[in-house]
Design a protein around this motif. Structure first.
Motif, mmCIF file in Angstrom:
data_model
loop_
_atom_site.group_PDB
_atom_site.id
_atom_site.type_symbol
_atom_site.label_atom_id
_atom_site.label_comp_id
_atom_site.label_asym_id
_atom_site.label_seq_id
_atom_site.Cartn_x
_atom_site.Cartn_y
_atom_site.Cartn_z
ATOM 1 N N ILE A 224 31.323 44.140 36.179
ATOM 2 C CA ILE A 224 32.214 43.503 37.145
ATOM 3 C C ILE A 224 32.144 44.166 38.516
ATOM 4 C CG2 ILE A 224 33.797 42.602 35.416
ATOM 5 C CD1 ILE A 224 35.579 44.970 35.869
ATOM 6 N N LEU A 225 31.126 45.013 38.727
ATOM 7 C CA LEU A 225 30.933 45.650 40.030
ATOM 8 C C LEU A 225 29.513 45.375 40.523
ATOM 9 C CD1 LEU A 225 32.615 49.139 39.606
ATOM 10 C CD2 LEU A 225 33.383 47.281 41.077
ATOM 11 N N PRO A 226 29.324 44.435 41.446
ATOM 12 C CA PRO A 226 27.984 44.227 41.998
ATOM 13 C C PRO A 226 27.445 45.514 42.607
ATOM 14 C CG PRO A 226 29.460 42.451 42.652
ATOM 15 C CD PRO A 226 30.316 43.503 41.998
ATOM 16 N N GLY A 227 26.205 45.847 42.256
ATOM 17 C CA GLY A 227 25.574 47.039 42.802
ATOM 18 C C GLY A 227 25.638 48.246 41.884
ATOM 19 N N LEU B 109 42.321 47.683 36.699
ATOM 20 C CA LEU B 109 42.346 48.925 37.471
ATOM 21 C C LEU B 109 41.328 48.887 38.607
ATOM 22 C CD1 LEU B 109 43.111 51.871 37.997
ATOM 23 C CD2 LEU B 109 41.444 52.537 36.241
ATOM 24 N N LEU B 110 40.103 48.467 38.289
ATOM 25 C CA LEU B 110 39.073 48.419 39.312
ATOM 26 C C LEU B 110 39.416 47.401 40.389
ATOM 27 C CD1 LEU B 110 35.935 48.678 37.019
ATOM 28 C CD2 LEU B 110 36.788 50.417 38.587
ATOM 29 N N GLY C 46 36.956 48.644 27.162
ATOM 30 C CA GLY C 46 36.735 49.071 28.535
ATOM 31 C C GLY C 46 36.882 47.962 29.545
ATOM 32 N N ILE C 47 36.259 46.808 29.275
ATOM 33 C CA ILE C 47 36.281 45.743 30.270
ATOM 34 C C ILE C 47 37.672 45.127 30.406
ATOM 35 C CG2 ILE C 47 35.668 43.756 28.800
ATOM 36 C CD1 ILE C 47 33.693 42.985 31.072
ATOM 37 N N ARG D 33 39.896 38.532 33.034
ATOM 38 C CA ARG D 33 41.309 38.864 33.214
ATOM 39 C C ARG D 33 42.208 38.072 32.267
ATOM 40 N NH1 ARG D 33 41.846 38.949 39.831
ATOM 41 N NH2 ARG D 33 40.833 40.961 40.178
ATOM 42 N N ARG D 34 41.720 36.933 31.799
ATOM 43 C CA ARG D 34 42.537 36.110 30.906
ATOM 44 C C ARG D 34 42.598 36.666 29.488
ATOM 45 N NH1 ARG D 34 40.840 29.865 32.468
ATOM 46 N NH2 ARG D 34 41.425 29.968 34.682
#
Length: 310
Positions: A165-168, A213-214, A206-207, A42-43
């Motif tokens: 950044i999304l576990p799973g 947003l995510l 993308g990241i 985020r930084r």
């Protein structure tokens, strides 16, 4: 020592990201660096860009938590480049075995992701159905060979990187769905720098773009968002079914025939069509191994969390 430990954790994330069904975000969570990873990503914001433009590298480095990001990203890169050639070899010479393993990984991942839904109701069930329907439609409507143009490679990188950044949710799984998994693995294994750089550029965009947003979606629409992601994974199982009948082919740049449109068939039908052994026992065992591997990771995460609580 901290640099080395972070690099090793990054290696574990990179190994996970190469395998469809295993999430690098899950490994980050298990290893205890997930929150710091999200905060560091985020930084990378307008403030960071201003510091770069003003030639203040030291301030930029501190702002993005460079002492943390560098070893983690280095570890991820080393693992991906080390395993890419192996994955390409396995997909070429042992397709039924590797796709069976991936099938088990994705089924187990989808089940574990479902546990992140706090409350199942009409909204979350509808979200699950929509996600599954969309993913299924994409696997049916999109041929095995999607465009290799620069914009699609960049788009694939931008979408796949969100899995970190999304576990799973697996980035390699997203590439499978987009029909770009084997293409990117080959590019990495062969050090095809133009393709790699375009993919990395898409991943960076993308990241940075999607992390906020995510984060917002998970804060405000957590259960519905997770349900859509679970449906996305279930619907995509059509893509990784091990036994397929080739309906259409195309000639690649090396003059070799490659599958363009495929249809799923039963193991018996596969043997009748191709004359090759369906390797059913091996496929079932590897599917179970993939399923159990995910549950092993999940149990490890529970154990670590419990120990920290104590």
């Amino acid at each position: 020592m901290r640099f080395l430990i972070l690099a090793l954790k990054g290696c574990a994330m990179g190994m996970a990201d190469v395998v469809p069904g295993v999430s690098g975000g899950t490994i980050a969570f298990i290893s205890g660096i997930y929150e710091e990873l999200i905060e560091s990503i985020r930084r990378v914001d307008p403030t960071a860009l201003k510091l770069l433009v003003r030639f203040r590298p030291a301030d930029f480095w501190r702002h993005i938590n460079g002492r943390f990001l560098l070893p983690v990203l280095l570890g991820i890169g080393v693992a991906i480049f080390s395993l890419a050639r192996l994955m390409t070899y396995l997909l070429t010479h042992h397709p039924i075995a590797i796709w069976s393993f991936f099938f088990g990984l994705i089924v187990a991942s989808a089940i574990l992701v479902s546990k992140q839904v706090g409350r199942w109701n009409v909204r979350t069930v509808a979200a699950l159905a929509i996600g599954a329907a969309v993913a299924w439609w994409i696997t049916v409507a999109t041929p095995a060979e999607t465009p290799n143009t620069w914009w699609f490679v960049m788009l694939a990188g931008a979408i796949a990187i969100c899995a970190m950044i999304l576990p799973g949710i697996s980035g390699a799984f997203i590439l499978l769905l987009l029909g770009k998994y084997q293409y990117i693995m080959q590019a990495v294994g062969n050090l095809d720098l133009p393709v790699i750089l375009i993919f990395v550029a898409g991943a960076v965009v993308g990241i940075v773009s999607f992390s906020h947003l995510l984060s917002w979606l998970l804060r405000h629409w957590h259960d519905a968002t997770v349900a859509v992601l679970m449906g996305f994974m279930l619907g995509s199982l059509n893509k990784v079914w091990p036994w397929k009948e080739v309906l259409q082919t195309y000639t690649d740049s090396h003059g070799e025939l490659q599958p363009l449109v495929e249809a799923n068939v039963s193991p018996a039908r596969f043997e009748a069509l191709t004359g090759y052994d369906a390797q059913l026992l091996e496929a079932v065992l590897l599917c179970a191994a993939g399923f159990l591997a995910i549950y092993g990771i999940e149990r490890a995460a529970r154990f670590i969390v419990r120990k920290r609580g104590e």
